[in-house]
Design a protein around this motif. Structure first.
Motif, PDB file in Angstrom:
ATOM      1  N   LEU A   1     127.474  62.755  23.691  1.00 17.31           N
ATOM      2  CA  LEU A   1     129.161  62.977  24.271  1.00 17.31           C
ATOM      3  C   LEU A   1     129.092  64.491  24.499  1.00 17.31           C
ATOM      4  N   VAL A   2     127.572  65.534  24.265  1.00 19.06           N
ATOM      5  CA  VAL A   2     127.976  66.697  23.626  1.00 19.06           C
ATOM      6  C   VAL A   2     128.288  66.426  25.677  1.00 19.06           C
ATOM      7  N   ARG A   3     126.803  66.038  26.171  1.00 14.36           N
ATOM      8  CA  ARG A   3     127.128  66.360  27.453  1.00 14.36           C
ATOM      9  C   ARG A   3     128.340  66.124  28.439  1.00 14.36           C
ATOM     10  N   ILE A   4     128.970  65.027  28.175  1.00 21.09           N
ATOM     11  CA  ILE A   4     130.739  64.315  28.166  1.00 21.09           C
ATOM     12  C   ILE A   4     131.605  65.632  27.415  1.00 21.09           C
TER      13      ILE A   4
ATOM     14  N   ALA B   1     133.899  67.425  30.814  1.00 24.48           N
ATOM     15  CA  ALA B   1     135.517  67.851  30.411  1.00 24.48           C
ATOM     16  C   ALA B   1     136.172  69.029  30.415  1.00 24.48           C
ATOM     17  N   LYS B   2     135.586  69.710  30.040  1.00 22.88           N
ATOM     18  CA  LYS B   2     135.677  71.027  29.884  1.00 22.88           C
ATOM     19  C   LYS B   2     136.166  72.074  30.825  1.00 22.88           C
ATOM     20  N   ALA B   3     134.328  71.770  31.577  1.00 19.55           N
ATOM     21  CA  ALA B   3     134.727  72.360  33.089  1.00 19.55           C
ATOM     22  C   ALA B   3     135.617  71.915  34.044  1.00 19.55           C
ATOM     23  N   ALA B   4     135.711  70.932  33.791  1.00 24.68           N
ATOM     24  CA  ALA B   4     136.491  69.840  34.680  1.00 24.68           C
ATOM     25  C   ALA B   4     137.756  70.689  34.911  1.00 24.68           C
TER      26      ALA B   4
END
Length: 57
Positions: A47-50, A54-57
């Motif tokens: 979930l942290v990786r997701i 998401a923030k980088a997108a």
């Protein structure tokens, strides 16, 4: 595979809920929300990786 944006998906879900007459009361949402108390460390890391992606997108 079809790619859609999360905002588009959320809007479509809300539209379907309105069509079905599903009402989102805050108390109902809170009762149904998964608090994550029994998540495995692997799931937490996932979930942290997701979130980071998401923030980088």
């Amino acid at each position: 595979m079809k790619t859609i944006r999360m905002a588009t998906f959320a809007a479509e879900v809300e539209a379907r809920k309105r069509e079905l007459g599903v009402v989102d009361y805050e108390a109902t949402k809170e009762a149904l929300r998964n608090k994550g108390g029994t998540r495995t460390p692997e799931k937490r890391a996932f979930l942290v990786r997701i979130e980071v992606r998401a923030k980088a997108a």
